[in-house]
Design an enzyme around this catalytic site. Structure first.
Site, mmCIF file in Angstrom:
data_model
loop_
_atom_site.group_PDB
_atom_site.id
_atom_site.type_symbol
_atom_site.label_atom_id
_atom_site.label_comp_id
_atom_site.label_asym_id
_atom_site.label_seq_id
_atom_site.Cartn_x
_atom_site.Cartn_y
_atom_site.Cartn_z
ATOM 1 N N HIS A 5 0.816 -1.217 0.000
ATOM 2 C CA HIS A 5 0.000 0.000 0.000
ATOM 3 C C HIS A 5 0.848 1.265 0.000
ATOM 4 C CE1 HIS A 5 -2.347 3.033 2.583
ATOM 5 N NE2 HIS A 5 -2.813 3.123 1.349
ATOM 6 N N HIS A 40 0.509 10.696 -1.915
ATOM 7 C CA HIS A 40 -0.715 10.562 -1.133
ATOM 8 C C HIS A 40 -1.021 11.827 -0.343
ATOM 9 C CE1 HIS A 40 -3.539 9.250 1.964
ATOM 10 N NE2 HIS A 40 -3.788 8.177 1.234
#
EC number: 4.6.1.-
Length: 278
Positions: A5, A40
């Site tokens: 991830h 992110h």
């Protein structure tokens, strides 16, 4: 499929692969309709650095290195990557243009214009079922460029919006129809790793739809799984993939007596668009 991830900096790629991942997920952020960074930002999962990044083109070129046989960086077990496309703030025209830009970026920087490019499968994950035009345009661009065959390597995930509530699976199915997608569908559910584990009701619903006679879903994955107990629960529900910050946790569970005879790590020969029949 064990998906590392938030792998947004190129130096993280070998770390996650060496920890047991055979796939990674990266967050693609846009300036207007232009995919610009793998990034992110804050907030993100507990225990992670939220601000690691790379330029989109460089990131794809590096993925190509790791997934091209004969390259010095090649990892045979690295077989799939998920692009979490941060299109939430784009309007309809920008969504279409973004689909065009991502297609051209992948074609040039990952597939090397069809000349011995990376071999991994790609899942395009979009945060809003209203953004199905992204997929339509993406497909049209590859066809127009003479590389329709590369669509064999591409899957799709439409997963939101999350507020005020998640769309029904019937609504998701309709969005895929509008996108011209029949097959190659990955669907996911999950929670950030600092949220309490729920009852996985939606995950169970997705798995049930995958396994139904007229199911439109090819594979189901769950995120973000960092605990041994959550890994076991997700596997018991029947997922095909798990997205995690700690791939070795999933590897450990796969080697446990209750799971090693039921599950194994996916290889390149496993078709990610084919629903596994028990």
């Amino acid at each position: 499929w064990i998906m590392g991830h938030m792998v947004n900096a190129v130096k993280q790629i070998p770390t996650f692969l060496n920890d047991g991942a055979n796939a990674i997920e990266a967050d693609i952020t846009f300036k207007g309709a232009v995919p610009t960074y793998s990034y992110h930002g804050t907030p993100c999962d507990f225990g992670r650095v939220c601000i690691r990044w790379e330029y989109f083109d460089v990131f794809l070129q590096t993925l190509r290195d790791y997934t091209t046989p004969g390259n010095s960086k090649y990892y045979e077990k690295f077989i799939l990557f998920v692009l979490d496309l941060k299109t939430g703030s784009l309007n309809n025209n920008e969504v279409r243009k973004a689909g065009e830009n991502v297609a051209k970026g992948l074609l040039k920087n990952y597939w090397n214009n069809g000349n011995n490019g990376g071999r991994a499968y790609v899942v395009l994950s979009l945060p809003d079922i209203a953004h199905y035009e992204f997929i339509r345009t993406f497909k049209e661009v590859l066809k127009a460029e003479g590389h329709e065959n590369l669509l064999d390597k591409v899957g799709y995930d439409l997963s939101g919006p999350y507020l005020p509530s998640l769309p029904s699976l019937d609504s998701v199915h309709e969005a895929f129809k509008k996108a011209g997608v029949d097959g190659h569908v990955w669907l996911s559910d999950g929670l950030t790793n600092w949220a309490p584990l729920g009852d996985m009701a939606r995950l169970k619903e997705i798995v049930k739809r995958r396994d139904s006679e007229n199911g439109f879903i090819s594979k189901v994955y769950y995120w973000f799984v960092d605990k041994y107990s959550t890994t076991r629960t997700a596997l018991d529900v029947g997922v095909d993939g798990i997205m995690t910050n700690f791939p070795y946790v999933i590897i450990d569970v796969l080697n446990e007596s209750g799971y090693k005879d039921k599950y194994r790590l996916a290889t390149y020969d496993d078709n990610p668009w084919e629903t596994f029949k028990k």
